[in-house]
Design an enzyme around this catalytic site. Structure first.
Site, short mmCIF file in Angstrom:
data_model
loop_
_atom_site.label_atom_id
_atom_site.label_comp_id
_atom_site.label_asym_id
_atom_site.label_seq_id
_atom_site.Cartn_x
_atom_site.Cartn_y
_atom_site.Cartn_z
N LYS A 42 0.84 -1.22 0.00
CA LYS A 42 0.00 0.00 0.00
C LYS A 42 0.87 1.27 0.00
CE LYS A 42 -1.97 -1.28 3.82
NZ LYS A 42 -1.28 -2.58 4.00
N ARG A 121 -8.95 0.73 9.75
CA ARG A 121 -8.52 -0.67 9.90
C ARG A 121 -9.53 -1.51 10.67
NH1 ARG A 121 -2.64 0.06 9.47
NH2 ARG A 121 -1.51 -1.88 9.75
N ARG A 160 11.43 -5.95 4.26
CA ARG A 160 11.16 -4.50 4.21
C ARG A 160 12.16 -3.71 5.05
NH1 ARG A 160 5.29 -2.33 5.19
NH2 ARG A 160 5.42 -3.46 7.15
N ARG A 193 11.82 -2.29 10.60
CA ARG A 193 10.80 -1.98 11.60
C ARG A 193 10.76 -3.07 12.66
NH1 ARG A 193 5.39 -0.46 8.20
NH2 ARG A 193 4.48 -1.65 9.92
N ARG A 204 0.02 -9.49 13.31
CA ARG A 204 -0.57 -8.48 12.41
C ARG A 204 -1.49 -9.12 11.37
NH1 ARG A 204 4.65 -6.09 10.41
NH2 ARG A 204 3.48 -4.63 9.18
P1 ADP Z 1 2.26 -1.98 3.11
O1 ADP Z 1 2.25 -0.47 3.09
O2 ADP Z 1 1.04 -2.58 2.46
O3 ADP Z 1 2.51 -2.56 4.46
P2 ADP Z 1 4.81 -1.67 1.72
O4 ADP Z 1 4.52 -0.71 0.60
O5 ADP Z 1 5.55 -1.16 2.89
O6 ADP Z 1 3.46 -2.44 2.18
O7 ADP Z 1 5.61 -2.89 1.06
C1 ADP Z 1 6.08 -3.99 1.86
C2 ADP Z 1 7.45 -4.43 1.33
O8 ADP Z 1 7.31 -5.02 0.05
C3 ADP Z 1 8.47 -3.28 1.14
O9 ADP Z 1 9.75 -3.77 1.48
C4 ADP Z 1 8.38 -2.95 -0.36
O10 ADP Z 1 9.61 -2.45 -0.85
C5 ADP Z 1 8.05 -4.31 -0.94
N1 ADP Z 1 7.15 -4.23 -2.10
C6 ADP Z 1 6.07 -3.44 -2.24
N2 ADP Z 1 5.45 -3.66 -3.42
C7 ADP Z 1 6.17 -4.63 -4.03
C8 ADP Z 1 6.05 -5.32 -5.28
N3 ADP Z 1 5.04 -5.04 -6.12
N4 ADP Z 1 6.95 -6.27 -5.57
C9 ADP Z 1 7.94 -6.57 -4.73
N5 ADP Z 1 8.13 -5.96 -3.54
C10 ADP Z 1 7.26 -5.00 -3.19
P1 AMP Z 2 1.35 0.07 9.22
O1 AMP Z 2 2.49 1.03 9.09
O2 AMP Z 2 0.13 0.53 8.50
O3 AMP Z 2 1.76 -1.34 8.89
O4 AMP Z 2 0.95 0.08 10.77
C1 AMP Z 2 1.87 -0.33 11.76
C2 AMP Z 2 1.15 -0.51 13.08
O5 AMP Z 2 0.62 0.74 13.54
C3 AMP Z 2 -0.02 -1.48 13.09
O6 AMP Z 2 0.38 -2.84 13.22
C4 AMP Z 2 -0.79 -0.98 14.32
O7 AMP Z 2 -0.16 -1.37 15.53
C5 AMP Z 2 -0.63 0.54 14.20
N1 AMP Z 2 -1.68 1.14 13.38
C6 AMP Z 2 -1.51 1.86 12.24
N2 AMP Z 2 -2.68 2.29 11.76
C7 AMP Z 2 -3.63 1.80 12.60
C8 AMP Z 2 -5.04 1.87 12.63
N3 AMP Z 2 -5.75 2.55 11.69
N4 AMP Z 2 -5.71 1.25 13.63
C9 AMP Z 2 -5.05 0.58 14.58
N5 AMP Z 2 -3.72 0.45 14.61
C10 AMP Z 2 -3.00 1.07 13.63
#
Ligand code: ADP
Ligand code: AMP
Length: 248
Positions: A42, A121, A160, A193, A204
């Site tokens: 995302k 969420r 990541r 992270r 998660r």
């Molecule tokens: P989210 O915001 O849904 O948690 P991220 O955008 O942080 O996901 O992506 C999670 C991990 O996957 C990151 O390390 C990112 O660089 C990698 N990633 C995201 N999209 C792709 C893709 N289409 N193909 C391969 N790796 C990806």
């Molecule tokens: P994210 O960066 O979106 O993966 O979020 C990381 C963490 O932040 C999650 O696992 C939750 O602990 C917290 N968090 C982020 N957004 C929300 C939300 N809308 N509701 C509840 N927890 C959240």
């Protein structure tokens, strides 16, 4: 180093903080929610969409991570509790999240548009958002629901890395920074992270299935849901997204 377009200060810091640059306005503001399991991509898609159609990436996870960097002394009890939940991979309480959103109301009105990432969420958060948007006369254009098989999710989350300063997203194999552990965009430290560890990833995924997955039904009933496969390269997913947006 590539240029940082906007430091999202108003979103990450709230209060009186001003963003470093006005949003890139590309026609009427577009407003989307990005939905999907953790690791679907995302944040990555939000960055690509922001560059293409405008819109500020409003990630609630980034706000909590920014609060973590401020140090324990300046954190309220609610924020400390939120950070404890986050480290374990659990969701932060709805009321804390919603308070944070209300404090950032002006970001929802951003003239460049909004890409809500990681919020809402839970159904309670979605209902509160619907009421808030109605009250503020802000109209959502759609909900982009990214889907990905579990094995790929786990591989994306495990590799990541993020920039501690500007929150840019990397992956050790798919998308490494040009210089190891240094952000291409701002020169900040690129780190892993806390919640991208196996046990927190498991928690998660459970939280996603229990609390967030029901939102697909919530937004389908409103006629806003657009489901998109998140498989393939970031560019492939981005093009798929643009195709879906062109059809909407
Ligand atoms: P989210 O915001 O849904 O948690 P991220 O955008 O942080 O996901 O992506 C999670 C991990 O996957 C990151 O390390 C990112 O660089 C990698 N990633 C995201 N999209 C792709 C893709 N289409 N193909 C391969 N790796 C990806
Ligand atoms: P994210 O960066 O979106 O993966 O979020 C990381 C963490 O932040 C999650 O696992 C939750 O602990 C917290 N968090 C982020 N957004 C929300 C939300 N809308 N509701 C509840 N927890 C959240």
């Amino acid at each position: 180093m590539t240029e940082v377009l906007n430091d999202r200060a108003a979103w990450l810091k709230s209060g009186a903080a001003k963003c470093s640059k006005p949003p890139a306005v590309k026609g009427p503001p577009r407003r989307y929610i990005l939905l999907g399991p953790p690791g679907a991509g995302k944040g990555t898609q939000a960055e690509l969409l922001a560059a293409r159609i405008g819109g500020c990436q409003l990630s609630t996870g980034d706000v909590f991570r920014a609060a973590k960097n401020t140090g324990a002394a300046s954190q309220s009890p609610a924020v400390r509790t939120a950070l404890e939940a986050m480290a374990k991979g659990e969701l932060v309480q709805d009321e804390t999240v919603l308070e944070m959103i209300r404090e950032r109301l002006r970001c929802l009105h951003c003239g460049g548009g909004i890409l809500l990432d990681g919020f809402p969420r839970t159904v309670a958060q979605a209902e509160a958002l619907t009421a808030l948007l109605r009250q503020q006369k802000i109209k959502l254009d759609g909900v982009l629901n990214y889907e990905l098989p579990l094995a790929t999710i786990v591989a994306r989350l495990g590799g990541r890395r993020i920039c501690q300063t500007c929150k840019a997203v990397y992956h050790v194999e798919n998308q490494p920074p040009a210089t190891p552990e240094v952000c291409d965009k701002c020169g900040g430290d690129v780190i892993q992270r806390d919640d991208d560890q196996p046990e927190a990833i498991r928690v998660r995924m459970e939280a996603y299935e229990r609390s967030t997955l029901p939102l697909t039904e919530y937004y389908r009933k409103q006629g806003l849901l657009r489901t998109i496969s998140a498989a393939g390269s970031p560019e492939e997913v981005h093009h798929r997204t643009l195709t879906v947006l062109a059809q909407a």
